[in-house]
Design an enzyme around this catalytic site. Sequence first.
Site, PDB file in Angstrom:
ATOM      1  N   ASN A 117       9.392   8.788   3.835  1.00  0.00           N
ATOM      2  CA  ASN A 117       8.400   9.496   3.109  1.00  0.00           C
ATOM      3  C   ASN A 117       7.695   9.957   4.408  1.00  0.00           C
ATOM      4  O   ASN A 117       7.200   9.282   5.347  1.00  0.00           O
ATOM      5  CB  ASN A 117       7.888   8.595   2.030  1.00  0.00           C
ATOM      6  CG  ASN A 117       6.596   7.627   2.923  1.00  0.00           C
ATOM      7  OD1 ASN A 117       5.555   8.350   3.026  1.00  0.00           O
ATOM      8  ND2 ASN A 117       6.801   6.750   3.213  1.00  0.00           N
ATOM      9  N   GLY A 171       9.025  -5.268   4.186  1.00  0.00           N
ATOM     10  CA  GLY A 171      10.043  -4.612   4.928  1.00  0.00           C
ATOM     11  C   GLY A 171      11.255  -4.808   4.155  1.00  0.00           C
ATOM     12  O   GLY A 171      11.752  -5.889   4.330  1.00  0.00           O
ATOM     13  N   GLY A 177       7.360  -2.958  -1.198  1.00  0.00           N
ATOM     14  CA  GLY A 177       7.276  -1.517  -0.921  1.00  0.00           C
ATOM     15  C   GLY A 177       8.052  -0.637  -1.823  1.00  0.00           C
ATOM     16  O   GLY A 177       7.756  -0.207  -2.995  1.00  0.00           O
ATOM     17  N   CYS A 193      -1.750   5.245  12.514  1.00  0.00           N
ATOM     18  CA  CYS A 193      -2.373   6.491  12.683  1.00  0.00           C
ATOM     19  C   CYS A 193      -2.520   7.205  14.125  1.00  0.00           C
ATOM     20  O   CYS A 193      -2.698   6.370  14.678  1.00  0.00           O
ATOM     21  CB  CYS A 193      -3.742   6.764  11.878  1.00  0.00           C
ATOM     22  SG  CYS A 193      -3.628   6.186  10.274  1.00  0.00           S
ATOM     23  N   SER A 225       0.884  -1.260  -0.019  1.00  0.00           N
ATOM     24  CA  SER A 225       0.075   0.132  -0.030  1.00  0.00           C
ATOM     25  C   SER A 225       1.015   1.114   0.071  1.00  0.00           C
ATOM     26  O   SER A 225       1.951   1.435   0.915  1.00  0.00           O
ATOM     27  CB  SER A 225      -0.857  -0.069   1.252  1.00  0.00           C
ATOM     28  OG  SER A 225      -1.552   1.240   1.491  1.00  0.00           O
TER      29      SER A 225
END
Length: 305
Positions: A70, A245, A267, A132, A22
């Site tokens: 990021n 990862g 990713g 989050c 994602s």
Amino acid sequence: MDERLKVTLSGWELDNPVIPASGTFGFGYEFADFYDINILGSIATKGTTREARFGNPTPRIAECERGMINAVGLQNPGIDKVISEEFPKLKQVYQKKVVANVSGFSKEEYVECAKKMDAQDIVGILEVNISCPNVHGGGMSFGVSPDAAAEITRAVKAVTTKPVYIKLSPNVTDIVAIAKACEDAGVDGISMINTLLGARFDLRTGRPIIANVMGGFSGPAIKPVALRMVYQVYEAVKLPIIGIGGIASAEDVIEMMYAGATAVEIGAENLRNPYACKEIIERLPSLMDELNIDKLSDIIGRTHQ
């Protein structure tokens, strides 16, 4: 399609274990110009929240040795537009089901997003990002507390019928305790790890390179940490794990599966090389021959035997 590559996640058979992670593959259809994305095991779609989000201020990307940082900040058009606009575009070029990643800043937001995603026929698994900040809990991430992680798990499971995988943050003291709390709360599987926390500074100005100062550190440099955590969680729970990862090669896929992952997500490597997942899938059969592996499903957790 090589039958030896097949794996099963919570009763859902994938042609191979390779899933773009994602946030690194958009909503999938963007990569259809590069190759036939139907060769993928699945696609983990961009993290989706209830409301549209522009994300964090720029600059929000910094390169690192063997990785990147990021702080994009969950930029997405909001769940209603994802369902009405992004999924129809994906269905035009992709015939399989996806891993739908959802995020939230309150329990109510997680529940609303999960319930809407659960109703979509293109969704095979719900991946719930609990990294989050909890706006009702002083800004602390849901993922750093076993109790908070379990609370989100129970709330999402109560409104969904499809398998729910909780995506765990590595920025914790004891990731095993959080995984076990999610298992006790009824989760179907674990995705791990999300990004580590990192920072970079400009030598000429002395200022942070990223406007947010800190961001998610990913890429090959974090693979040993991810392997260690997957190994620990596989020992502690009886749940399928999607290993994430630092995976950048077919060799990395095998190593992650040895540690205990049933499938993997790729990713940062997608951002460096848009053909990464395709090349890994194509390399796996010959690597299996070299290593005398009959079926990928046979090697899950082999290092624990």
